[in-house]
Design a protein around this motif. Structure first.
Motif, PDB file in Angstrom:
ATOM      1  N   ASN A  79     -19.401  50.775  61.381  1.00 15.08           N
ATOM      2  CA  ASN A  79     -18.680  49.967  60.409  1.00 15.08           C
ATOM      3  C   ASN A  79     -17.604  49.222  61.197  1.00 15.08           C
ATOM      4  O   ASN A  79     -16.596  49.813  61.576  1.00 15.08           O
ATOM      5  N   HIS A  80     -17.843  47.943  61.464  1.00 14.27           N
ATOM      6  CA  HIS A  80     -16.927  47.175  62.313  1.00 14.27           C
ATOM      7  C   HIS A  80     -15.594  46.891  61.632  1.00 14.27           C
ATOM      8  O   HIS A  80     -14.578  46.760  62.313  1.00 14.27           O
ATOM      9  N   ILE A  81     -15.568  46.819  60.327  1.00 17.64           N
ATOM     10  CA  ILE A  81     -14.325  46.534  59.607  1.00 17.64           C
ATOM     11  C   ILE A  81     -13.423  47.766  59.594  1.00 17.64           C
ATOM     12  O   ILE A  81     -12.218  47.669  59.840  1.00 17.64           O
ATOM     13  N   ASN A  82     -13.990  48.926  59.288  1.00 20.96           N
ATOM     14  CA  ASN A  82     -13.226  50.167  59.251  1.00 20.96           C
ATOM     15  C   ASN A  82     -14.085  51.282  59.866  1.00 20.96           C
ATOM     16  O   ASN A  82     -14.858  51.929  59.159  1.00 20.96           O
TER      17      ASN A  82
END
Length: 103
Positions: A79-82
């Motif tokens: 999960n690149h965002i979070n």
């Protein structure tokens, strides 16, 4: 192993499995996680190209049985965002801990 059915279901979707030889067991849900764990130095790492889901499940059971009392199993997805949102606890740390009672 508690929650064995949940672990088995998630292994069928996993790209691989990894263990730190102590208490951290991960189901690697995508190839990016496989590569990250290799970079972190996890050994063993077994991919779904090397072992079928049933054998991977049996291997995770062995690792779990041979882990210290701090053991846990998590499925981890990129999960690149979070990045923390990519962790799914399948068996929480200490979930099956039984305190020794002295008589």
């Amino acid at each position: 192993m508690i929650n064995a059915n949940l672990v088995y279901c998630r292994i069928s979707e996993a790209e691989g499995i990894a263990w730190d030889n102590c208490h951290k067991i991960y189901l690697l849900m995508d190839s990016e996680q496989v590569n990250l764990m290799r970079g972190y130095g996890y050994d063993p790492i077994i991919t779904n190209e090397e072992m079928n889901p049933d054998d991977m499940f049996n291997e995770v059971q062995k690792w779990y049985e041979n882990s210290c009392s701090l053991r846990f199993i998590q499925a981890v997805s990129t999960n690149h965002i979070n990045p923390n949102a990519g962790f799914e606890s399948l068996i929480s740390q200490g979930e099956d801990y039984e305190e020794e009672v002295s008589v």
